[in-house]
Design a protein around this motif. Structure first.
Motif, mmCIF file in Angstrom:
data_model
loop_
_atom_site.group_PDB
_atom_site.id
_atom_site.type_symbol
_atom_site.label_atom_id
_atom_site.label_comp_id
_atom_site.label_asym_id
_atom_site.label_seq_id
_atom_site.Cartn_x
_atom_site.Cartn_y
_atom_site.Cartn_z
ATOM 1 N N VAL A 136 -40.701 -45.180 17.669
ATOM 2 C CA VAL A 136 -40.952 -46.490 18.273
ATOM 3 C C VAL A 136 -41.476 -46.260 19.683
ATOM 4 C CG1 VAL A 136 -39.928 -48.689 18.983
ATOM 5 C CG2 VAL A 136 -39.113 -47.532 16.919
ATOM 6 N N GLU B 106 -43.139 -51.262 22.623
ATOM 7 C CA GLU B 106 -42.396 -52.110 21.693
ATOM 8 C C GLU B 106 -40.988 -52.404 22.209
ATOM 9 O OE1 GLU B 106 -44.063 -50.979 17.309
ATOM 10 O OE2 GLU B 106 -42.951 -49.411 18.369
ATOM 11 N N ILE B 107 -40.385 -51.418 22.844
ATOM 12 C CA ILE B 107 -39.044 -51.601 23.400
ATOM 13 C C ILE B 107 -39.072 -52.621 24.539
ATOM 14 C CG2 ILE B 107 -37.131 -50.482 24.586
ATOM 15 C CD1 ILE B 107 -37.320 -49.705 21.669
ATOM 16 N N GLN C 171 -39.598 -56.125 23.265
ATOM 17 C CA GLN C 171 -38.360 -56.631 22.665
ATOM 18 C C GLN C 171 -37.354 -57.033 23.743
ATOM 19 O OE1 GLN C 171 -36.484 -53.828 20.028
ATOM 20 N NE2 GLN C 171 -34.518 -54.884 20.060
ATOM 21 N N TYR D 188 -34.113 -44.278 24.047
ATOM 22 C CA TYR D 188 -34.686 -44.697 25.326
ATOM 23 C C TYR D 188 -33.559 -45.277 26.191
ATOM 24 C CZ TYR D 188 -39.462 -44.493 23.382
ATOM 25 O OH TYR D 188 -40.654 -44.105 22.816
ATOM 26 N N PHE E 224 -31.932 -47.982 23.784
ATOM 27 C CA PHE E 224 -32.498 -48.377 22.494
ATOM 28 C C PHE E 224 -32.789 -47.109 21.708
ATOM 29 C CE2 PHE E 224 -33.418 -51.763 25.435
ATOM 30 C CZ PHE E 224 -33.207 -52.921 24.705
ATOM 31 N N GLY F 234 -34.685 -44.591 19.596
ATOM 32 C CA GLY F 234 -36.120 -44.324 19.542
ATOM 33 C C GLY F 234 -36.680 -44.277 18.141
ATOM 34 N N GLY G 281 -35.679 -48.679 17.217
ATOM 35 C CA GLY G 281 -35.929 -49.726 18.210
ATOM 36 C C GLY G 281 -34.747 -50.646 18.435
ATOM 37 N N GLU G 282 -33.649 -50.425 17.739
ATOM 38 C CA GLU G 282 -32.473 -51.274 17.904
ATOM 39 C C GLU G 282 -31.713 -50.907 19.181
ATOM 40 O OE1 GLU G 282 -30.183 -50.616 14.439
ATOM 41 O OE2 GLU G 282 -31.460 -51.835 13.116
#
Length: 371
Positions: free
Chosen positions: A65, A69-70, A73, A98, A109, A111, A114-115
């Motif tokens: 991810v 994108e992080i 979000q 991340y 989050f 990687g 992405g959660e």
């Protein structure tokens, strides 16, 4: 004016006690820091350091991810605009992660998905065991809000209690996946020493040394100096330390004081020397008792001036009745030596003088016999 002068002496004593106690604490804690072995106070004595293998795994694990994108979000999930300060790519439990340091704190989050990171009990236990050297029994993760405030962690902040000889505790932020710190008996004692040494008596002071407690102690020390100067000036004005006027009078001839009983019967005559009246009365033996050492606080050294009673001081106005002042009763510690006649004020004082006289006479008899 009267109340202010009375409070100056009392304030000086109270401030002296406060500042003196803090000075003793500061000295003792400073000695403790110098004499105690640093290893005994080390919080990380049982904390594992990351090895080369863990460092290599950080380079090998690549996120699937992207950072964009992080951040998208994160922006969509937060109504308030967060200021992004730092981004770190790391490995957490063999997974890329991340870590974003924002104005609201550190968030993490995964990687690969992405959660947002929110460790469960099993993951927390694994992370705690990885950070600890040796084998020991861990408690279940305990939510610790106080530690979260102390370490600056997220609400999901956990503590592990380790049953070892050091009573180690491990603190983990469940939303960033960071081991925030280890604590043990030695480190907690070290924190206590730091608190006492740097006067850090109020919580949430951070790392600032200019907080309320230090300001209060500094202000108390300032008032201590000012009140001491005020008391000293009053003592100098009263001639307690420099009796140059008395010395000049003494050069013209010896001055004598006659001490009388409460009924006016002569007891003895004394040759006066520079100094206050109480010192002259007690220069070779204690004729008039005093508990405060001549500070005008106990009121025990009162005598009655039969001729030209001096003006009453603030201490005398506070401790003697107006009818006594009108009779010429004063505190002998508050006035310079006085030529003339001075009487004791009570039967108790007379009995004290009689005992002192008897003791002095008995001490003279063995001396004559030996000679």
């Amino acid at each position: 004016m009267r109340l202010s002068m009375i409070s100056a002496r009392s304030l000086h004593r109270i401030l002296g006690l406060i500042v003196g106690i803090q000075l003793i604490i500061w000295t003792l804690t400073g000695l403790a820091f110098n004499l105690i072995d640093d290893q005994l106070l080390d919080a990380n004595s049982m904390r594992a350091k990351p090895g080369n293998q863990a460092q290599n795994s950080v380079r090998l694990l690549q996120p699937t991810v992207t950072l964009a994108e992080i951040t998208n979000q994160l922006t969509s999930n937060n109504a308030e605009q967060l200021s992004l300060q730092r981004v770190e790519l790391a490995t957490l439990l063999e997974r890329p992660v991340y870590r974003l340091r924002t104005s609201a704190g550190t968030l993490a989050f995964w990687g690969d998905t992405g959660e947002a990171v929110n460790l469960n009990n099993e993951q927390l236990i694994r992370l705690a065991r990885q950070s600890y050297l040796g084998e020991a029994r861990l408690s279940s993760p305990i939510v610790d809000k106080e530690a979260a405030q102390r370490y600056g962690g997220n609400p999901a902040f956990y503590r592990f209690d380790i049953q070892d000889e050091h009573d180690t505790q491990i603190f983990i932020d469940g939303q960033s996946g960071q081991v925030k710190g280890h604590e043990n008996q030695g480190s907690r004692f070290k924190q206590l020493l730091f608190m006492l040494h740097f006067i850090d008596y109020f919580p949430n002071n951070g790392v600032s040394f200019n907080h309320l407690a230090t300001q209060l102690i500094a202000f108390a020390a300032l008032l201590l100096g000012l009140s001491g100067t005020w008391v000293l000036m009053r003592k100098l004005a009263a001639g307690d330390y420099f009796s140059w006027q008395t010395s000049k009078s003494t050069e013209k001839g010896e001055r004598q004081l006659t001490l009388l009983s409460p009924d006016g019967e002569p007891l003895e005559s004394l040759i006066l020397a520079p100094g206050n009246l109480l010192d002259n009365l007690n220069h070779d033996r204690t004729r008039v008792p005093s508990q405060c050492g001549g500070g005008g606080q106990c009121g025990m050294c009162r005598v009655r001036f039969l001729e030209q009673a001096p003006q009453a001081t603030v201490e005398e106005q506070a401790r003697l009745k107006q009818e006594h002042l009108a009779q010429g009763i004063r505190l002998s510690c508050q006035h310079n030596c006085h030529q003339g006649n001075i009487a004791l004020t009570s039967r108790a004082q007379l009995r004290f003088w009689q005992k002192a006289q008897s003791d002095a006479e008995q001490a003279v008899i063995p001396a004559k016999a030996s000679s």
